[in-house]
Design an enzyme around this catalytic site. Structure first.
Site, short mmCIF file in Angstrom:
data_model
loop_
_atom_site.label_atom_id
_atom_site.label_comp_id
_atom_site.label_asym_id
_atom_site.label_seq_id
_atom_site.Cartn_x
_atom_site.Cartn_y
_atom_site.Cartn_z
N SER B 20 14.17 -24.68 -18.55
CA SER B 20 13.04 -25.55 -18.83
C SER B 20 12.46 -25.26 -20.21
O SER B 20 12.25 -24.11 -20.58
CB SER B 20 11.97 -25.31 -17.77
OG SER B 20 10.84 -26.09 -18.06
N LYS B 44 11.73 -30.05 -18.85
CA LYS B 44 10.50 -29.47 -19.41
C LYS B 44 9.44 -29.55 -18.32
O LYS B 44 9.48 -30.42 -17.45
CB LYS B 44 10.07 -30.29 -20.64
CG LYS B 44 8.71 -29.96 -21.21
CD LYS B 44 8.68 -28.61 -21.90
CE LYS B 44 7.25 -28.20 -22.26
NZ LYS B 44 7.17 -26.84 -22.79
N ALA B 45 8.48 -28.62 -18.35
CA ALA B 45 7.40 -28.63 -17.37
C ALA B 45 6.67 -29.97 -17.38
O ALA B 45 6.38 -30.52 -18.45
CB ALA B 45 6.41 -27.51 -17.68
N ILE B 70 4.09 -22.62 -26.68
CA ILE B 70 4.07 -24.08 -26.70
C ILE B 70 2.89 -24.60 -25.88
O ILE B 70 2.16 -25.47 -26.32
CB ILE B 70 5.38 -24.68 -26.14
CG1 ILE B 70 6.62 -24.04 -26.77
CG2 ILE B 70 5.38 -26.19 -26.27
CD1 ILE B 70 6.79 -24.30 -28.24
N LEU B 72 2.91 -25.82 -22.45
CA LEU B 72 3.17 -26.91 -21.49
C LEU B 72 2.93 -28.31 -22.06
O LEU B 72 2.57 -29.23 -21.33
CB LEU B 72 2.30 -26.75 -20.23
CG LEU B 72 2.44 -25.46 -19.44
CD1 LEU B 72 1.52 -25.47 -18.22
CD2 LEU B 72 3.88 -25.23 -19.00
N CYS B 129 4.06 -19.25 -16.19
CA CYS B 129 3.97 -19.53 -17.61
C CYS B 129 2.89 -18.65 -18.22
O CYS B 129 1.74 -18.71 -17.81
CB CYS B 129 3.64 -21.00 -17.82
SG CYS B 129 3.90 -21.52 -19.50
N LYS B 164 9.81 -20.12 -9.99
CA LYS B 164 10.18 -19.41 -11.22
C LYS B 164 9.17 -18.29 -11.46
O LYS B 164 7.96 -18.53 -11.57
CB LYS B 164 10.18 -20.38 -12.40
CG LYS B 164 10.68 -19.75 -13.70
CD LYS B 164 10.86 -20.84 -14.78
CE LYS B 164 11.47 -20.28 -16.04
NZ LYS B 164 11.63 -21.31 -17.08
N GLY B 243 17.73 -14.68 -21.86
CA GLY B 243 18.52 -14.07 -22.92
C GLY B 243 20.02 -14.18 -22.81
O GLY B 243 20.74 -13.35 -23.36
#
Lengths: 269, 327
Positions: B20, B44-45, B70, B72, B129, B164, B243
């Protein structure tokens, strides 16, 4: 379709503290002033992202593209030390580019390395027989070696030295020159590129002396470079809290598109 | 030999997905790769209302990593359902919709509407997040609040519900069990790790939001441990992320228990990375003689969980292949 792959350094010109690198890249299309290349600058010190560099020249027949680099941080120092025959990972051209119209008078205002996209723009405009003047502000005489005189051989150039050497500095910058030019003559199209503090100063002057149009080219740290990650944004003037990406909505913006009050610190400021 | 893997009844043609926020909602990257070649795409969220995101600067590279803040940024649920989701789901590739919110009610509403659209394959609940303030606390520091949220979202959707998490949970095994009990169908491990950097010339934080999330190679070993721990605690399918920079990083995740993996920051370095890694995984499996991805899932647990050869003999091959003792 932007290109992604490797390109070889074919020529290297040292211009004082900056270097112009010329790459052979047959895969490039839609190469226009104001667009940039997203270059990988070596993995030393754990670098993982590409860095954006404005295209400062393009020979379409020979498919040779130029960038102008100063070794400031680790990545740009790596790039600035590339020799002829070295290979660089290159992606581009990316970004929107300047809107170019013919039959006008064009004033190009460069702050330091902000010259890069404007050099390309100037060549394109001169090729079309347009009236072009370049004002370029830098710190020291010799900072860009023979580049100012190289350009002066091809177009109307005026240089301001902020500090200069042996008293040659006059404390003035490109915005001071721009302001005077706007007083002296009718400039229909103005293009500005340089560090954020210089852009903010230019914007104030342009409020008082608005030309026909003014386009500003920005830079910002980028990750994807293609408009997906939303990392490289600047605030829009729409006033609804929305942002524009420097990589895809820009790097060139009409001066009225941005909320300059909230355009903050840029890379290297 | 084939690369297919199944998660919650969803068949992925291969285990390689994209994280995401690192692939937009597909259109920008579609110029470089065909998303249909991927096992799945995580969007994306999406938040209920449009979200402008954090003030720049939003990016800062660190050795072997990236800090992002960023925040959200997205155009909100309505635009997402009108434009982004139809385009993505029209491709025919499984789509996990990442659901974010500023309070429980918003999460539930987004989950409900996305499920109703019929265009999503699964949901990924973004409760980790690091970039968003929520009355000063985060669900991760209060696992029971997280579990309660999952219970609420569970009631609003029939879709497979993945949660998540970041590695910054007090106790990964306990949290995983709590969320499994609350109704989660899977786990996405890991989100970015909260982090920051300062410009020592000015004394100012480099990010406009002061803090951000660390991603990239530096995060990878932390992510591997997170998957390892979660696999020991629950039977939920896990998507390993954090990663991935090469094929071996993907296989590593699978061997410690992930059934699928997601490529993130690497997409910024190489827009074609995700599809390239599918090809590399295939070559790895051919070289090593693995007939299926499932064979590799949790392999390291079985190797470590093995006692002596005699114990293995006693248990029988089939028993041994089922999983580590005590699960």
């Amino acid at each position: 379709m932007p290109f992604e792959g490797t390109a070889d350094v074919m020529e290297r010109r040292d211009y004082g503290s900056a270097v112009l690198l010329r790459f052979a890249c047959a895969g490039l299309e839609e190469v226009r002033p104001g667009r940039f290349l997203h270059l990988f600058c070596g993995e030393e010190r754990g670098r993982i992202l590409r860095r954006p560099f404005s295209i400062c020249g393009w020979n379409k027949a020979e498919k040779m593209v130029d960038v102008l680099v100063k070794g400031k941080g680790g990545g740009s120092r790596w790039l600035a030390s590339r020799r002829v025959g070295d290979s660089v990972e290159l992606m581009g051209p990316l970004g929107n580019g300047f809107r170019v119209e013919g039959g006008c008078t064009h004033l190009l205002v460069a702050g330091g390395l902000g010259l890069a996209p404007l050099r390309f723009l100037a060549f394109v405009l001169l090729d079309r027989g347009e009236r072009v003047k370049l004002v370029w502000g830098m710190e020291w005489e010799g900072e860009y070696g023979d580049l100012p005189s190289d350009l002066a051989g091809k177009m109307d150039v005026e240089v301001a030295l902020r500090r200069g050497t042996r008293g040659k500095g006059n404390g003035r910058d490109a915005v001071d020159l721009m302001s005077r030019c706007l007083d002296e003559e009718e400039w229909e199209r103005v293009y500005v590129c340089g560090p954020r503090p210089m852009l903010r100063k230019a914007v104030e002057v342009l409020k008082e002396k608005p030309p026909g149009t003014c386009q500003v080219a920005l830079e910002e740290r980028m990750a994807c470079g293609i408009g997906a990650c939303r990392g490289c944004v600047v605030p829009s003037s729409k006033g609804d809290g929305t942002y524009l990406t420097v990589c895809t909505d820009g790097p060139v913006f009409d001066v009225g598109d941005l909320n300059w009050k909230d355009v903050g610190v840029g890379p290297g400021d | 030999m084939d690369l297919e893997i199944e998660l919650c009844g969803i068949r992925l043609k291969n285990p390689v997905m994209v994280c995401s926020g690192t692939f937009g909602n597909g259109r920008e990257f579609a110029r470089w790769v065909d998303p249909r070649l991927l096992g799945g795409v995580i969007t994306k969220a999406v938040t209920l209302r449009p979200c402008g995101g954090n003030a720049p600067p939003r990016l800062w590279e660190v050795p072997c990593g990236l800090l992002n803040s960023i925040g959200l940024e997205n155009q909100g649920l309505e635009r997402f359902l009108e434009e982004d989701l139809p385009w993505l789901s029209g491709l025919g590739v499984p789509v996990w919709v990442n659901v974010a919110g500023f309070d429980d009610r918003e999460y539930v509403e987004v989950a409900r509407e996305v499920s109703r659209s019929g265009m999503a394959s699964a949901l990924e609940l973004n409760i980790s997040c690091p970039n968003v303030e929520r009355g000063g606390w985060s669900y991760l520091s209060r696992p029971h609040e997280a579990a309660r949220l999952v219970e609420r979202v569970r009631k609003a959707t029939e879709l497979p519900l993945f949660v998540k998490l970041s590695a910054r949970v007090q106790d990964m095994e306990a949290t995983a069990r709590l969320l499994e009990k609350a109704g989660a169908d899977g786990l996405s491990l890991v989100n970015t790790m909260p982090a920051m950097a300062v410009d020592v010339e000015t004394g100012r934080p480099v990010l406009g939001n002061v803090t951000g999330g660390l991603s990239g190679p530096a995060l990878h070993p932390v992510a591997v441990l997170a998957v390892w721990e979660a696999y020991r605690a629950v039977r939920l399918p896990i998507i390993g992320m954090g990663g991935i920079w090469s094929c071996r990083d993907m296989v590593e995740f699978i061997m410690v228990g992930a059934r699928a993996v997601a490529v993130g920051t690497l997409n910024f370095r190489d827009p074609r990375a995700s599809v390239r890694l599918v090809e590399e995984l295939e070559r790895f499996m051919v070289r090593k003689g693995y007939d299926s991805v499932a064979e590799m899932v949790g392999l390291t647990h079985r190797i470590v969980g093995l006692g002596t050869e005699a114990e293995k003999e006693g248990a029988g091959e089939a028993e041994w292949k089922k999983g580590p003792p005590g699960r």
